[in-house]
Design an enzyme around this catalytic site. Structure first.
Site, short mmCIF file in Angstrom:
data_model
loop_
_atom_site.label_atom_id
_atom_site.label_comp_id
_atom_site.label_asym_id
_atom_site.label_seq_id
_atom_site.Cartn_x
_atom_site.Cartn_y
_atom_site.Cartn_z
N HIS A 108 40.00 61.97 51.88
CA HIS A 108 39.77 61.36 50.57
C HIS A 108 41.06 61.02 49.83
CE1 HIS A 108 35.65 61.55 51.32
NE2 HIS A 108 35.26 61.39 50.07
N ASP A 179 36.24 67.19 39.87
CA ASP A 179 35.05 66.48 39.38
C ASP A 179 34.07 66.20 40.52
OD1 ASP A 179 36.16 66.36 36.90
OD2 ASP A 179 36.93 64.32 37.11
N GLU A 291 36.82 67.13 29.05
CA GLU A 291 37.45 65.95 29.65
C GLU A 291 37.24 64.78 28.69
OE1 GLU A 291 36.60 64.71 33.60
OE2 GLU A 291 37.59 66.42 34.52
#
Ligand code: FAD
Length: 531
Positions: A108, A179, A291
């Protein structure tokens, strides 16, 4: 394993070593049991993988989530155990012409950080599905009776979603998250691992007790704050340069059952960041997660969090102001204390300056909250919007320069070039929760922001978006903003030196000690020759 044992001549060492790996892989599926001349158990190919991906097993290891760059390894190692990885590293280290080796978590990264051009990619996922150890065997939640310490021991290849599911069965969970949970333990610990809990618990790297690491010499070392501490601190945030993490002992806490999840809209940037900073300065009586995001008018409120009606209302506001912001918070709670959550939220709301009438709440399970980004993935995949180029840029920006950043970049560059498929994260961090001894670099201010400019591109506009990223970096340099890249990408050692700043000399020393032939994680492009 040595070449001598394989009966190969030193002059043909590298070529033969790699071709032996390649031929071994390509033979697999036809030859079982392994021929006696090959080292038993070192290289194994999950048959399902070959059936699934076809004979060209290296193809899927030549690209990553970013889809911006490609580089083929000569071979892929599918290890059944950490010993297999150590044997491969030792094999390369002992060779007169060593080959590079990259651990690949879930691939990723966005800029080839897990590539091994011309070398060997280690498919870490194989550890969790190997013949000798299933996933369950590689995530353990014991109770240390002596210290009354609870932790989870997780293989470096494990996905955080699996760590979460397993720990929840024991009523506990790690404290600090990313996240998105379809990332590996080793992959995020090599960077930092950040999300809205980091203001309180620090990044994931601040929540590790112990690591098992395979160094660039092929040594298998257990390290912690007390034992082999230089390796422990060096590996955390060390971009895979000093060793391959095969196990991490991670702190856990009792897992909450429910989450009150809120978003508040701001049209004024100053109020937005003042409120964020207020919220990260209060502890138990505040949010457990903080956030924020920039909402540009084209993409405003695309998220599944908002109802259709609320999205429309927010879109109108964004169109009027060009861009708006939302602050995202979460309060964790138990069903037994549910009644106090409303009261806590009410008190918090009184302290905040969002636009009246623009506070939105949801109530979800802890698992649903932590796994929220995966829901977007499930939506985007069938639309062909997940496996696209991702010219992402992640920066840590000191608090004192956030207004300049807003004017020059949010309003100056991003809003003017509004793209619908953009998520711009703005998350405040407390420097005190980051350990100075670890390799990750952050700005030198008590509060800094993690800014994630996460854009999806088409083949046509990816160059344009990357040019904009360069423009953003140039703006920061010219304005004298002392930012640090997160998930950094540089191509020259001079830039890396600048990135590491005062940590550079120490990092080079550690590299010399633990990976002197610069075998590991070549895709980061920090060290290209032996030290
Ligand atoms: P890879 O991309 O496979 O590897 C990354 C680097 O680590 C490579 O250099 C590799 O060689 C090295 N490496 C991999 N495994 C090991 C190991 N076991 N030991 C040593 N080195 C290893 N990051 C955050 O902090 N917070 C977020 O909220 C967040 N959200 C994301 C959401 C999405 C959709 C994506 C795509 C990425 C997100 N990231 C986030 C970034 C993520 O942390 C990095 O991509 C990270 O590299 C983890 O990905 P991976 O496990 O696939 O590692």
């Amino acid at each position: 394993m040595t070449l001598r044992r394989l009966g190969l001549m030193p002059s043909t060492f590298l070529v033969m070593a790699l071709s032996f790996v390649i031929s071994f892989l390509s033979l697999l599926g036809q030859l079982r049991p392994w021929p006696a001349t090959l080292p038993q158990g070192l290289l194994s190919l999950d048959i399902a993988d070959e059936l699934h991906y076809g004979p060209n097993a290296t193809a899927r290891f030549s690209i990553d989530y970013g889809r911006l760059t490609e580089a083929a390894p000569a071979a892929v190692l599918y290890p059944s155990s950490p010993d297999d990885i150590a044997a491969l590293v030792r094999f390369s280290y002992a060779s007169p012409r060593p080959f590079v080796i990259a651990a690949r978590g879930h691939g990723h990264s966005t800029r080839g950080q897990a590539f091994a051009p011309g070398g060997v990619v280690v498919d870490m996922a194989s550890l969790g599905r190997g013949r000798r150890a299933g996933r369950r065997d590689r995530i353990n939640v014991p109770l240390d009776d002596v210290h009354r310490l609870r932790y989870v021991d997780a293989g470096g290849e494990q996905l955080w979603i699996d760590v979460l599911r397993e720990t929840l069965e024991h009523g506990v969970a790690p404290r600090s998250w990313t996240d998105y949970l379809y990332l590996t333990v080793g992959g995020t610990l090599s960077n930092a691992g950040i999300s809205g809990q980091a203001f309180r618990h620090g990044p994931q790297i601040s929540n590790v007790h112990e690591l098992d690491v395979i160094t660039g010499k092929g040594d298998m070392v257990t390290c912690s704050r007390d034992v082999n501490s230089d390796l422990f601190y060096g590996v955390l945030g060390g971009l895979g340069q000093l060793g391959i993490i095969t196990r991490a002992r991670i702190a856990v806490e009792p897992a909450p059952q429910r989450v009150r999840w809120v978003r508040f809209i701001y049209t004024d940037f100053g109020s937005f960041i003042n409120d964020q900073e207020l919220l990260i300065s209060i502890s138990e009586e505040g949010f457990d997660y903080v956030e924020g995001q920039l909402l540009m008018k084209n993409g405003a409120a695309n998220s599944s969090f908002f109802s259709e009606g609320d999205s429309e209302k927010i879109r109108v506001l964004a169109a009027e102001f060009g861009a708006i912001y939302f602050l995202e918070g979460a309060i964790y709670y138990e069903l037994s204390t549910a009644s106090s959550v409303d009261q806590k939220l009410k008190l918090l709301l009184k302290k905040l300056s969002f636009v009246p009438g623009f506070a939105f709440t949801k109530d979800v399970s802890y698992l649903r909250f932590l796994d929220r980004v995966h829901r977007d993935e499930i939506k985007l995949r069938p639309m062909g919007l997940w496996d696209v180029p991702h010219p992402w840029l992640n920066l840590f920006v000191p608090k004192s320069r956030m207004r300049d950043f807003e004017t020059g970049i949010f309003r100056g560059i991003l809003i003017e070039n509004d793209t619908p498929m953009a998520t711009v994260l703005i998350s405040p961090m407390n420097k005190s929760k980051w350990d100075e001894k670890m390799s990750v670099t952050i700005p030198d201010e008590d509060i800094f922001y993690a800014i994630g400019i996460l854009r999806s591109a088409t083949m046509d506009d990816r160059k344009h978006l990357d040019d904009q990223n360069d423009q953003i970096l140039r703006f920061c340099d010219q304005a004298g903003i002392e930012f640090k890249q997160y998930l950094p990408h540089y191509t020259t050692q001079a830039d890396w030196k600048k990135h590491f700043g005062v940590k550079w000399d120490r990092f080079v020393q550690l590299k010399r000690r633990y990976d002197p032939k610069a075998l590991l994680s070549p895709g980061q492009r920090i060290f290209t020759t032996s030290l």
